[in-house]
Structures are given as C-alpha cells and as structure tokens.
Design a protein around this motif. Structure first.
Motif, PDB file in Angstrom:
ATOM      1  N   LEU A 280       1.004  -1.335   0.043  1.00 54.01           N
ATOM      2  CA  LEU A 280      -0.037  -0.051   0.082  1.00 54.01           C
ATOM      3  C   LEU A 280       1.017   1.192  -0.112  1.00 54.01           C
ATOM      4  O   LEU A 280       0.581   2.265  -0.694  1.00 54.01           O
ATOM      5  CB  LEU A 280      -0.899  -0.151   1.334  1.00 54.01           C
ATOM      6  CG  LEU A 280      -1.682   1.099   1.239  1.00 54.01           C
ATOM      7  CD1 LEU A 280      -3.042   0.527   1.815  1.00 54.01           C
ATOM      8  CD2 LEU A 280      -1.443   2.219   2.029  1.00 54.01           C
ATOM      9  N   LEU A 281       2.018   1.295   0.803  1.00 50.14           N
ATOM     10  CA  LEU A 281       2.709   2.394   0.808  1.00 50.14           C
ATOM     11  C   LEU A 281       3.480   2.618  -0.613  1.00 50.14           C
ATOM     12  O   LEU A 281       3.808   3.732  -0.903  1.00 50.14           O
ATOM     13  CB  LEU A 281       3.826   2.191   2.056  1.00 50.14           C
ATOM     14  CG  LEU A 281       3.411   2.248   3.471  1.00 50.14           C
ATOM     15  CD1 LEU A 281       4.593   2.085   4.544  1.00 50.14           C
ATOM     16  CD2 LEU A 281       2.788   3.699   3.700  1.00 50.14           C
ATOM     17  N   LEU A 282       3.734   1.404  -1.120  1.00 52.88           N
ATOM     18  CA  LEU A 282       4.492   1.715  -2.601  1.00 52.88           C
ATOM     19  C   LEU A 282       3.514   2.200  -3.498  1.00 52.88           C
ATOM     20  O   LEU A 282       4.044   3.219  -4.208  1.00 52.88           O
ATOM     21  CB  LEU A 282       4.914   0.229  -3.131  1.00 52.88           C
ATOM     22  CG  LEU A 282       5.535  -0.003  -4.294  1.00 52.88           C
ATOM     23  CD1 LEU A 282       6.887   0.997  -4.204  1.00 52.88           C
ATOM     24  CD2 LEU A 282       5.985  -1.348  -4.853  1.00 52.88           C
ATOM     25  N   GLY A 283       2.300   1.832  -3.689  1.00 52.56           N
ATOM     26  CA  GLY A 283       1.264   2.375  -4.413  1.00 52.56           C
ATOM     27  C   GLY A 283       0.991   4.018  -3.950  1.00 52.56           C
ATOM     28  O   GLY A 283       0.852   4.650  -5.056  1.00 52.56           O
ATOM     29  N   PHE A 284       0.939   4.424  -2.665  1.00 53.13           N
ATOM     30  CA  PHE A 284       0.725   5.710  -2.531  1.00 53.13           C
ATOM     31  C   PHE A 284       2.042   6.462  -2.703  1.00 53.13           C
ATOM     32  O   PHE A 284       1.812   7.717  -3.301  1.00 53.13           O
ATOM     33  CB  PHE A 284       0.590   5.904  -0.978  1.00 53.13           C
ATOM     34  CG  PHE A 284       0.431   7.231  -0.457  1.00 53.13           C
ATOM     35  CD1 PHE A 284      -0.857   7.505  -0.272  1.00 53.13           C
ATOM     36  CD2 PHE A 284       1.528   8.009  -0.062  1.00 53.13           C
ATOM     37  CE1 PHE A 284      -0.739   8.989   0.112  1.00 53.13           C
ATOM     38  CE2 PHE A 284       1.354   9.159   0.438  1.00 53.13           C
ATOM     39  CZ  PHE A 284       0.186   9.656   0.583  1.00 53.13           C
ATOM     40  N   SER A 285       3.447   6.075  -2.578  1.00 52.23           N
ATOM     41  CA  SER A 285       4.473   6.729  -3.144  1.00 52.23           C
ATOM     42  C   SER A 285       4.705   6.767  -4.428  1.00 52.23           C
ATOM     43  O   SER A 285       4.990   7.892  -4.791  1.00 52.23           O
ATOM     44  CB  SER A 285       5.720   5.967  -2.608  1.00 52.23           C
ATOM     45  OG  SER A 285       5.783   5.784  -0.866  1.00 52.23           O
ATOM     46  N   ALA A 286       4.167   5.751  -5.129  1.00 54.12           N
ATOM     47  CA  ALA A 286       4.225   5.954  -6.694  1.00 54.12           C
ATOM     48  C   ALA A 286       3.241   7.343  -7.155  1.00 54.12           C
ATOM     49  O   ALA A 286       3.794   7.961  -7.931  1.00 54.12           O
ATOM     50  CB  ALA A 286       3.761   4.614  -7.342  1.00 54.12           C
ATOM     51  N   MET A 287       2.068   7.048  -6.818  1.00 51.38           N
ATOM     52  CA  MET A 287       1.234   8.089  -7.086  1.00 51.38           C
ATOM     53  C   MET A 287       1.628   9.737  -6.546  1.00 51.38           C
ATOM     54  O   MET A 287       1.591  10.647  -7.229  1.00 51.38           O
ATOM     55  CB  MET A 287      -0.239   8.038  -6.587  1.00 51.38           C
ATOM     56  CG  MET A 287      -1.113   7.031  -7.502  1.00 51.38           C
ATOM     57  SD  MET A 287      -1.218   7.449  -9.227  1.00 51.38           S
ATOM     58  CE  MET A 287      -2.254   8.860  -8.910  1.00 51.38           C
ATOM     59  N   ALA A 288       2.252   9.586  -5.534  1.00 55.66           N
ATOM     60  CA  ALA A 288       2.809  10.919  -4.721  1.00 55.66           C
ATOM     61  C   ALA A 288       3.857  11.460  -5.844  1.00 55.66           C
ATOM     62  O   ALA A 288       4.017  12.627  -5.903  1.00 55.66           O
ATOM     63  CB  ALA A 288       3.208  10.808  -3.357  1.00 55.66           C
ATOM     64  N   ALA A 289       4.772  10.244  -6.258  1.00 58.40           N
ATOM     65  CA  ALA A 289       5.751  10.860  -7.102  1.00 58.40           C
ATOM     66  C   ALA A 289       5.380  11.378  -8.693  1.00 58.40           C
ATOM     67  O   ALA A 289       5.774  12.526  -8.812  1.00 58.40           O
ATOM     68  CB  ALA A 289       6.948   9.530  -7.363  1.00 58.40           C
TER      69      ALA A 289
END
Length: 294
Positions: A280-289
């Motif tokens: 979940l954190l990886l998906g969030f970080s990708a969209m934040a980037a």
C-alpha cells in the motif's frame, strides 16, 4: 473554425486518441492476465500476489484522494463559490455532502430493496474476497457504480482543461501528466474491480471503458468551446466546482470506508499483514511521485 491553430488542433486530436487508448489498455491487460491465471490455476493459487497488487492499488487510490482529487476540488470551490459568512467552510461542506450522499443513497437502497440481504449486508465490502460466499444482492454493485462515476467526473474535468489550452507546450505538459495519472488509475481500477470484485466481467469492462473515455470526452467538449467561441469564459464556474466537490466527497467515502478497510482487513490476509502495508505504501509513493513531477 477560428480560435485554434491547425497545429494545436492536431495536437489536441492526438492527445484525445492517446487519452482513450492508453488507459483502456492499462485497464484491459490486467483483466486478461487475471482471467488467464484463473483458468490455469486453482482458486487459492496466486492469492498472495493478488493481495499485494490490490493493496498497491489501494495505496494509489489513497494518494489520488488526498493529493489530487480533494485538494483540486477544494481549491476550485474556494475560488468559485460564494461565501455564506467569513468563517463558514463552504467548500468542506460540499465535500461532506458528497460523502453523505453516497452513504444515504446506499442505505436507502438497502432498506427499500425487497427480499434484500440481511442486517449485516451494509458492512459487506465492494471488493470482497473472491473465495468468500457473499450474496449478489448486496450493495457492492452500487459502490462500484459510485466509484466509477466519481472517477469519470474528475477525468472529464481534466480533459476539459486540456481542451481549452491555447499553448502547445502547456498542452503537452498537462497531457503527459494526465496520461500518466490515468494509466495508473486505470490499472488500479482494473485490479480492484477484477481481482476481488463480484461484478461480472462484462460490467467491469464497461466501467473501465467509461473511465478511459471520460478524459477524451472532456477534451472534445473543451475543443468545441474553443472552436465556437474563443473568448468563452473558463469552465471553472460555480456549477463545475460544486460537481467537482461532490465527486471528491464520494471518492472519500469509497476510499476510506471501502477500499482501505477491505485491503487491510481481508479474511485471508495473504501474504501477511506487513507485506500488504508495504505494498500500500509503495502504491501511495508512486502516485505521490507522479503528482510531484506533474
């Protein structure tokens, strides 16, 4: 045909095609892969991978909600809606009304349905475990419809902004950002609807197609406005702002009461709680980037 130079018109036509095809492919390819795995493997095979992908998709929706849809709608509402009083938070009220609208309509439908599900049906998630035995008469189709409509409305406004651009350089920059955003969202929507949803395949494909065509529709509308009246006002009017705010409120409901609880509290929890959180954190970080770059 005054108002749009031929090169800019060609760029907008190319953006329209790209905004339709790329998200559609990003949504359909996961569907084909998931269906192939279902045909070749046992029901329990690949549950861990599906769980991780679904959690990553949940992170994408969380980032889209908090970093994209809600901030944009609040800014829009503050600029375009009148203030009832100096201290009254009208934009936040409209956001809350969108949230409450979905909650009220969903529970009214459940309460009024004849021969409907039992008293615990309202707590059944839209994206439940595919191995669990849940009646098809639950509220899941309604939640899927709300999720798709809120995404389509937001994407239509994105496309509308593209269609009204008068600079080729700015058009290409915005189109690239929107394309990356929509591709990630289409992939996540496909995973959420097909990896765990009880929706029939044909309806999931209809939802994905509608989402893919929303931005091109908005771009086409913006292009028509510029062709007919170059001096027409910006579409960021009060009505547009209110619709954007209501859509953001519905997205809040789906994200925080549906997507995240389901992904973090799935019955199987394969492949474990910590890997799901990390996905979940990886998906969030990708969209934040993507948001930072765009």
């Amino acid at each position: 045909m005054a108002g749009v130079a031929p090169p800019l018109l060609g760029l907008k036509a190319g953006c329209l095609v790209a905004l339709a095809l790329v998200p559609l492919l990003c949504g359909i390819l996961p569907a084909a892969i998931l269906l192939r795995r279902r045909l070749q493997a046992s029901p329990s095979a690949g549950a861990g991978i599906r769980g991780l992908l679904s959690c990553a998709a949940g992170g994408v929706f969380l980032a889209a909600c908090l970093l994209d849809i809600v901030p944009d709608s609040l800014e829009d509402l503050r600029l375009q809606t009148p203030r009832l009083s100096p201290d009254f938070p009208l934009p936040e009220l409209i956001l809350a009304l969108g949230f409450l609208l979905v909650l009220v309509v969903e529970h009214v439908l459940l309460d009024c349905s004849e021969g409907g599900p039992g008293p615990d049906a309202a707590s059944e998630p839209l994206l439940s475990d595919p191995e669990s035995d849940v009646p098809l008469s639950s509220s899941s189709p309604f939640r899927a419809l709300v999720l798709t409509l809120s995404l389509c409305l937001h994407s239509t406004f994105e496309g509308l902004a593209l269609g009204l651009q008068e600079s080729a350089a700015r058009l290409l920059r915005l189109a690239g950002a929107v394309l990356l955003h929509k591709a990630a969202m289409a992939l996540s929507l496909s995973l959420l609807l097909l990896a765990q949803s009880r929706l029939p395949l044909r309806w999931a494909l209809v939802a994905l197609t509608a989402f893919a065509l929303a931005s091109p529709l908005g771009l086409g509308l913006g292009l028509v406005l510029t062709l007919q009246d170059p001096s027409s006002p910006s579409p960021e009017s009060g009505v547009r702002s209110v619709l954007q705010g209501v859509a953001a409120g519905t997205f809040l409901y789906i994200t925080f009461l549906e997507v995240l609880p389901q992904e973090l509290h799935s019955p199987s929890m394969a492949p474990g709680r910590l890997p799901r959180v990390l996905a979940l954190l990886l998906g969030f970080s990708a969209m934040a980037a993507l948001r930072l770059l765009g």
